[in-house]
Design a protein around this motif. Structure first.
Motif, short mmCIF file in Angstrom:
data_model
loop_
_atom_site.label_atom_id
_atom_site.label_comp_id
_atom_site.label_asym_id
_atom_site.label_seq_id
_atom_site.Cartn_x
_atom_site.Cartn_y
_atom_site.Cartn_z
N GLU A 178 40.24 50.55 -33.42
CA GLU A 178 39.40 51.00 -32.30
C GLU A 178 37.95 50.63 -32.59
O GLU A 178 37.46 50.79 -33.70
CB GLU A 178 39.52 52.50 -32.11
CG GLU A 178 38.66 53.04 -30.97
CD GLU A 178 38.87 54.52 -30.74
OE1 GLU A 178 38.55 55.02 -29.66
OE2 GLU A 178 39.35 55.20 -31.68
N THR A 208 34.12 51.08 -30.58
CA THR A 208 33.37 51.58 -29.44
C THR A 208 31.91 51.18 -29.58
O THR A 208 31.40 50.96 -30.68
CB THR A 208 33.47 53.11 -29.32
OG1 THR A 208 32.93 53.71 -30.53
CG2 THR A 208 34.91 53.55 -29.14
N ARG A 241 32.63 49.08 -23.19
CA ARG A 241 32.50 50.38 -23.86
C ARG A 241 33.39 50.51 -25.09
O ARG A 241 32.99 51.11 -26.09
CB ARG A 241 32.86 51.51 -22.87
CG ARG A 241 31.85 51.70 -21.76
CD ARG A 241 32.41 52.61 -20.67
NE ARG A 241 32.87 53.88 -21.20
CZ ARG A 241 32.11 54.98 -21.31
NH1 ARG A 241 30.84 54.94 -20.92
NH2 ARG A 241 32.61 56.11 -21.78
N GLU A 272 43.86 47.72 -25.23
CA GLU A 272 43.17 48.54 -24.25
C GLU A 272 41.69 48.18 -24.24
O GLU A 272 41.03 48.19 -25.28
CB GLU A 272 43.35 50.01 -24.62
CG GLU A 272 42.74 51.00 -23.65
CD GLU A 272 43.05 52.43 -24.04
OE1 GLU A 272 44.21 52.87 -23.82
OE2 GLU A 272 42.17 53.11 -24.63
N GLU A 311 38.10 49.14 -22.39
CA GLU A 311 37.38 50.11 -21.56
C GLU A 311 36.01 49.56 -21.23
O GLU A 311 35.29 49.09 -22.12
CB GLU A 311 37.27 51.44 -22.30
CG GLU A 311 36.53 52.52 -21.52
CD GLU A 311 36.41 53.81 -22.31
OE1 GLU A 311 35.34 54.46 -22.23
OE2 GLU A 311 37.37 54.16 -23.04
N TYR A 312 35.61 49.63 -19.97
CA TYR A 312 34.34 49.03 -19.56
C TYR A 312 33.78 49.79 -18.37
O TYR A 312 34.50 50.48 -17.64
CB TYR A 312 34.53 47.55 -19.21
CG TYR A 312 35.68 47.28 -18.26
CD1 TYR A 312 35.47 47.09 -16.89
CD2 TYR A 312 36.98 47.22 -18.74
CE1 TYR A 312 36.54 46.85 -16.03
CE2 TYR A 312 38.06 46.99 -17.88
CZ TYR A 312 37.82 46.82 -16.54
OH TYR A 312 38.88 46.59 -15.68
N GLU A 313 32.48 49.65 -18.20
CA GLU A 313 31.79 50.31 -17.09
C GLU A 313 31.36 49.27 -16.07
O GLU A 313 30.63 48.33 -16.39
CB GLU A 313 30.57 51.08 -17.58
CG GLU A 313 29.80 51.77 -16.46
CD GLU A 313 28.54 52.45 -16.94
OE1 GLU A 313 27.81 53.02 -16.10
OE2 GLU A 313 28.26 52.41 -18.16
N ILE A 339 34.03 53.90 -14.55
CA ILE A 339 34.63 53.58 -15.84
C ILE A 339 36.06 53.08 -15.60
O ILE A 339 36.85 53.76 -14.95
CB ILE A 339 34.65 54.80 -16.78
CG1 ILE A 339 33.25 55.42 -16.89
CG2 ILE A 339 35.18 54.40 -18.15
CD1 ILE A 339 32.21 54.49 -17.44
N TRP A 340 36.36 51.91 -16.14
CA TRP A 340 37.67 51.30 -15.95
C TRP A 340 38.32 51.06 -17.31
O TRP A 340 37.64 50.88 -18.33
CB TRP A 340 37.55 49.96 -15.22
CG TRP A 340 37.12 50.06 -13.78
CD1 TRP A 340 35.89 50.43 -13.31
CD2 TRP A 340 37.91 49.77 -12.64
NE1 TRP A 340 35.87 50.39 -11.94
CE2 TRP A 340 37.11 49.99 -11.50
CE3 TRP A 340 39.23 49.35 -12.47
CZ2 TRP A 340 37.57 49.79 -10.21
CZ3 TRP A 340 39.69 49.15 -11.17
CH2 TRP A 340 38.87 49.38 -10.06
N VAL A 341 39.65 51.02 -17.30
CA VAL A 341 40.41 50.65 -18.49
C VAL A 341 41.49 49.66 -18.08
O VAL A 341 42.27 49.92 -17.16
CB VAL A 341 41.08 51.87 -19.17
CG1 VAL A 341 41.94 51.41 -20.34
CG2 VAL A 341 40.03 52.86 -19.65
N SER A 342 41.52 48.52 -18.73
CA SER A 342 42.58 47.53 -18.52
C SER A 342 43.48 47.55 -19.76
O SER A 342 42.99 47.48 -20.89
CB SER A 342 42.00 46.13 -18.32
OG SER A 342 41.25 46.06 -17.11
N ARG A 343 44.79 47.65 -19.53
CA ARG A 343 45.73 47.74 -20.64
C ARG A 343 46.79 46.66 -20.52
O ARG A 343 47.23 46.33 -19.41
CB ARG A 343 46.42 49.11 -20.66
CG ARG A 343 45.48 50.29 -20.86
CD ARG A 343 46.26 51.60 -20.94
NE ARG A 343 45.40 52.75 -21.18
CZ ARG A 343 44.86 53.49 -20.21
NH1 ARG A 343 45.13 53.19 -18.94
NH2 ARG A 343 44.09 54.51 -20.51
#
Length: 433
Positions: free
Chosen positions: A264, A266, A283, A307, A309-311, A353-357
């Motif tokens: 991970e 961040t 993010r 995963e 995560e981005y804004e 806030i979005w998350v693409s997996r």
């Protein structure tokens, strides 16, 4: 190395800017050309007025030599000083300290797309750019059709350059340079130009140049291309030279250092710390194991999830988040894009806030170390962020069939492909038994 065999000698090179003159952490040469003269003037006029903590070293005490006929790769994270180095070698900007000495027999250097005038047509700019780079008018005319065909801009060749997309300008700039009889060629992130087919054509041309005894300095985020093109490499880190030597060793060290090993990563809330721009900020990036926990050690036989995560700060009519998995020596194993499945559709991505997996199947990757590059972009238009080796992870076997294989399991991937085992007949001996 004998003096006569040195194409480029860099000694104690340093470049200092004021913090308020630095925009994005990474620019290609072409992005910086228009600002070069103004930045140099600003640095000169304000140097005595600014406090020491307002100064930023894009390069500091960099020294190396390049032998004639060598293809040298330049690697490093965004903001490492790669393009600043090429700007100095191209004479676009001057160093603050040290010097760069190029062999006298060197023809004018290439920085892709420089020398174009926005009000002139593509045709006029081919002749202008060719003249700037040292071509005769007769030679340009003899190569004109090849240059235009290579750039794939035949339909727009008599249109003013100011109406070209940035990609079209870069393609035309590279095409002009591709036919330049120069001893030294500087290539800055050519793989950001055009689609996959054009990128492949560019690489083939660079490879041809490099194998005909000309000196090439090649900046790219794509380690497989650097490995393929370059026999030597240098690694820049925060403006300093971290390592130089054989390409494989430099790339391996760079990737191992750049990657994070916790599964991970961040980025803080401050914009300066988050990769991206005013439209999108990255993010976090995570590798989750089959149990959903972030981990840098994964079971070969089990699936895992990437995963991102981005804004999103402004409505994005179109965007793609994608990742590339690479082996330890930079070979791309696979690339996957979140837009392929139509998950966002025509409505785009609204602020938030979005998350693409993405889930990678078990029994697919072989044992070994891997690196994850993460990118957000509107293809052919804009890169929002691009993080090389954002994470590293290791695939390990825990009792699958590859554990009983007598040697190392060959290949990059090891999918559990379907088999059938059937008895289709008998022999006299089997009947007797």
């Amino acid at each position: 190395m004998s003096e006569s065999n040195v194409a480029i000698r860099v000694e104690g090179l340093g470049k200092q800017y004021h913090v308020d003159s630095v925009r994005e952490p990474y620019q290609t040469i072409r992005d910086a050309v228009a600002r070069g003269v103004r930045d140099a003037a600003r640095t000169f006029t304000r140097s005595s007025a600014k406090r020491g903590d307002d100064l930023f070293w894009a390069l500091r005490d960099v020294s190396f030599e390049v032998e004639r006929g060598t293809a040298l790769g330049i690697v490093g994270r965004n903001g490492a000083g790669k393009s600043t180095l090429l700007r100095i070698l191209s004479r676009i900007t001057t160093p603050t300290t040290g010097r760069a000495v190029l062999s006298r027999s060197t023809s004018p250097l290439l920085s892709v797309g420089t020398g174009f005038h926005p009000e002139l047509s593509g045709r006029d700019n081919v002749f202008l750019n060719g003249s700037v780079l040292g071509m005769s008018g007769r030679y340009i005319r003899s190569k004109f059709d090849e240059i235009v065909a290579f750039a794939e801009v035949e339909r727009f060749i008599d249109t003013p350059i100011k109406h070209y997309s940035s990609g079209m300008q870069m393609r035309l700039g590279f095409a002009v340079a591709a036919f330049l009889e120069a001893e030294i060629l500087l290539i800055d992130e050519v793989l950001a130009v055009g689609d996959a087919a054009f990128q492949k054509k560019c690489l083939a041309k660079i490879d041809d140049v490099a194998h005909h005894g000309r000196t090439v300095l090649f900046v790219s985020h794509y380690m497989a291309a650097v490995s393929q093109m370059c026999t030597k490499a240098i690694w820049l880190d925060r403006g300093e030279l971290r390592l130089s030597g054989d390409t494989a060793h430099v790339i391996e060290s760079y990737l191992a250092d750049s990657a994070m090993g916790s599964g991970e990563r961040t980025w803080g809330g401050a914009d300066a710390a988050q990769p991206g721009n005013d439209r999108v900020r990255l993010r976090a990036v995570r590798i989750r194991n089959a149990s959903g926990r972030a981990s840098d050690t994964l079971d070969v036989a089990k699936p895992f999830t990437v995963e991102v995560e981005y804004e999103v700060r402004q409505l994005l009519p179109y965007a793609m988040i994608y990742f590339t998995l690479r082996t330890g020596d930079g070979v791309a194993v696979l690339t996957s894009v979140d837009a392929y499945d139509g998950l966002v559709g025509e409505r785009g991505r609204e602020p938030g806030i979005w998350v693409s997996r993405c889930t990678v199947m078990g029994n697919f990757l072989n044992e070994g170390a891997y690196y994850l590059d993460v990118t957000g972009a509107h293809p052919m238009v804009e890169y929002f962020f691009q993080e090389d080796a954002a994470l590293s992870f290791t695939m390990e076997q825990t009792g699958s069939v590859i554990g009983v294989f007598p040697n190392e399991w060959p290949g990059v991937v090891c999918p559990a492909l379907p088999w059938s085992i059937d008895r289709i007949g008998t022999t006299a001996q089997s009947q007797a038994s």
